[in-house]
Design a protein around this motif. Structure first.
Motif, PDB file in Angstrom:
ATOM      1  N   ILE A   4       0.839  -1.202   0.000  1.00 47.28           N
ATOM      2  CA  ILE A   4       0.000   0.000   0.000  1.00 47.28           C
ATOM      3  C   ILE A   4       0.875   1.254   0.000  1.00 47.28           C
ATOM      4  CG2 ILE A   4      -1.631   1.357   1.385  1.00 47.28           C
ATOM      5  CD1 ILE A   4      -2.875  -1.301   2.289  1.00 47.28           C
ATOM      6  N   LEU A   5       1.906   1.253   0.831  1.00 45.87           N
ATOM      7  CA  LEU A   5       2.807   2.401   0.898  1.00 45.87           C
ATOM      8  C   LEU A   5       3.556   2.592  -0.421  1.00 45.87           C
ATOM      9  CD1 LEU A   5       4.256   1.974   4.506  1.00 45.87           C
ATOM     10  CD2 LEU A   5       2.559   3.640   3.727  1.00 45.87           C
ATOM     11  N   ARG A   6       3.979   1.487  -1.025  1.00 40.48           N
ATOM     12  CA  ARG A   6       4.690   1.592  -2.297  1.00 40.48           C
ATOM     13  C   ARG A   6       3.781   2.105  -3.405  1.00 40.48           C
ATOM     14  NH1 ARG A   6       5.812  -3.578  -5.855  1.00 40.48           N
ATOM     15  NH2 ARG A   6       3.625  -3.064  -6.234  1.00 40.48           N
ATOM     16  N   LEU A  10       3.495   8.420  -3.461  1.00 37.89           N
ATOM     17  CA  LEU A  10       3.522   9.798  -3.943  1.00 37.89           C
ATOM     18  C   LEU A  10       2.410  10.617  -3.283  1.00 37.89           C
ATOM     19  CD1 LEU A  10       4.711  11.938  -5.814  1.00 37.89           C
ATOM     20  CD2 LEU A  10       3.227  11.076  -7.644  1.00 37.89           C
ATOM     21  N   THR A  11       1.197  10.075  -3.275  1.00 36.75           N
ATOM     22  CA  THR A  11       0.084  10.788  -2.643  1.00 36.75           C
ATOM     23  C   THR A  11       0.307  10.954  -1.147  1.00 36.75           C
ATOM     24  OG1 THR A  11      -1.478   9.971  -4.298  1.00 36.75           O
ATOM     25  CG2 THR A  11      -2.408  10.740  -2.218  1.00 36.75           C
ATOM     26  N   LEU A  14       2.977  13.633  -0.468  1.00 37.77           N
ATOM     27  CA  LEU A  14       2.465  14.965  -0.783  1.00 37.77           C
ATOM     28  C   LEU A  14       1.464  15.441   0.267  1.00 37.77           C
ATOM     29  CD1 LEU A  14       2.059  14.711  -4.656  1.00 37.77           C
ATOM     30  CD2 LEU A  14       3.655  16.183  -3.419  1.00 37.77           C
ATOM     31  N   LEU A  15       0.597  14.547   0.736  1.00 37.92           N
ATOM     32  CA  LEU A  15      -0.366  14.934   1.763  1.00 37.92           C
ATOM     33  C   LEU A  15       0.325  15.232   3.092  1.00 37.92           C
ATOM     34  CD1 LEU A  15      -3.375  12.546   1.021  1.00 37.92           C
ATOM     35  CD2 LEU A  15      -3.230  15.008   0.609  1.00 37.92           C
ATOM     36  N   LEU A  16       1.372  14.494   3.411  1.00 38.13           N
ATOM     37  CA  LEU A  16       2.136  14.780   4.627  1.00 38.13           C
ATOM     38  C   LEU A  16       2.819  16.138   4.525  1.00 38.13           C
ATOM     39  CD1 LEU A  16       3.713  11.289   5.399  1.00 38.13           C
ATOM     40  CD2 LEU A  16       1.940  12.464   6.718  1.00 38.13           C
ATOM     41  N   LEU A  17       3.373  16.447   3.353  1.00 41.12           N
ATOM     42  CA  LEU A  17       3.988  17.756   3.149  1.00 41.12           C
ATOM     43  C   LEU A  17       2.940  18.870   3.229  1.00 41.12           C
ATOM     44  CD1 LEU A  17       6.451  16.891   0.238  1.00 41.12           C
ATOM     45  CD2 LEU A  17       7.075  17.529   2.586  1.00 41.12           C
TER      46      LEU A  17
END
Length: 220
Positions: A4-6, A10-11, A14-17
């Motif tokens: 799932i993480l792999r 990218l999403t 980006l959401l964490l940033l």
């Protein structure tokens, strides 16, 4: 979990940033508001109060507005305009449209079910990304406008001046100054990306041509 993480890395990143950045804006903006209140001898706003204040909300939606405008314009313009040599452009010499005969393509395995619902739904779905981004831009602009109007009205009342109503504020130069100062930077950065991708590379990025590709090669 690892898969799932792999597959969604990218999403997720980006959401964490995004979360880090908006929290930074929220907290530092509150500190600025507190320091400004103390400087003027007024009661400092609580963090909860700042969260729903027009000053904070206006600044958030002002930036979202410009991002959705830039992304939506880019998606739509790249469907019809070209830049030879750029990885961000379709190839002007490609005479076979990628999305020709959607009725036939709808029968391919894995094709979205909506494509088999008829011509209207195919036409709508074929433009759904641009439409969604346009709606997000419109919503962000309205929220920026209304929250900026609230902030301007509050400031006017503090100075004993008549407050401009929300509809009239739509013609206020301050609103358009806030919008244009962000729009111009978004369009400039996009144009620079389009041109730099002709001559520069980023290894393994889908936004870049292969490192060994000729400068004249267009698209990824």
């Amino acid at each position: 979990m690892r898969r799932i993480l792999r597959d969604n890395g990218l999403t997720i990143v980006l959401l964490l940033l995004f979360a880090f950045s908006i929290c930074g804006q929220w907290l530092t903006g509150w500190r600025v508001a507190v320091e400004d209140a103390i400087r003027h001898g007024k009661a400092a706003m609580s963090l909860a109060g700042y969260t729903i204040s027009p000053e904070f909300l206006s600044s958030v939606f002002e930036n979202w507005e410009s991002e959705f405008l830039q992304t939506g314009a880019y998606v739509v313009l790249t469907a019809t305009l070209f830049q030879r040599g750029s990885s961000e452009s379709n190839d002007p010499d490609d005479t076979e449209p990628r999305d020709a005969d959607l009725a036939a393509q709808a029968e391919k395995p894995g094709a979205p079910v909506i494509l088999r619902k008829g011509p209207f739904w195919r036409a709508l779905y074929a433009r759904s990304l641009g439409i969604a981004l346009a709606l997000l831009f419109a919503a962000s602009f309205v929220l920026h406008w209304t929250q900026s109007a609230r902030a301007a009205a509050a400031e006017a009342r503090e100075h004993g001046e008549p407050a401009v109503d929300t509809l009239a504020y739509l013609l206020d130069p301050q609103l358009w100054f806030e919008s244009f100062q962000n729009w111009q930077s978004e369009f400039l950065s996009t144009a620079i990306l389009v041109v730099l991708s002709i001559y520069l590379r980023q290894r393994e990025s889908p936004e870049s041509k292969p490192v060994a590709a000729p400068h004249s090669s267009t698209g990824t």
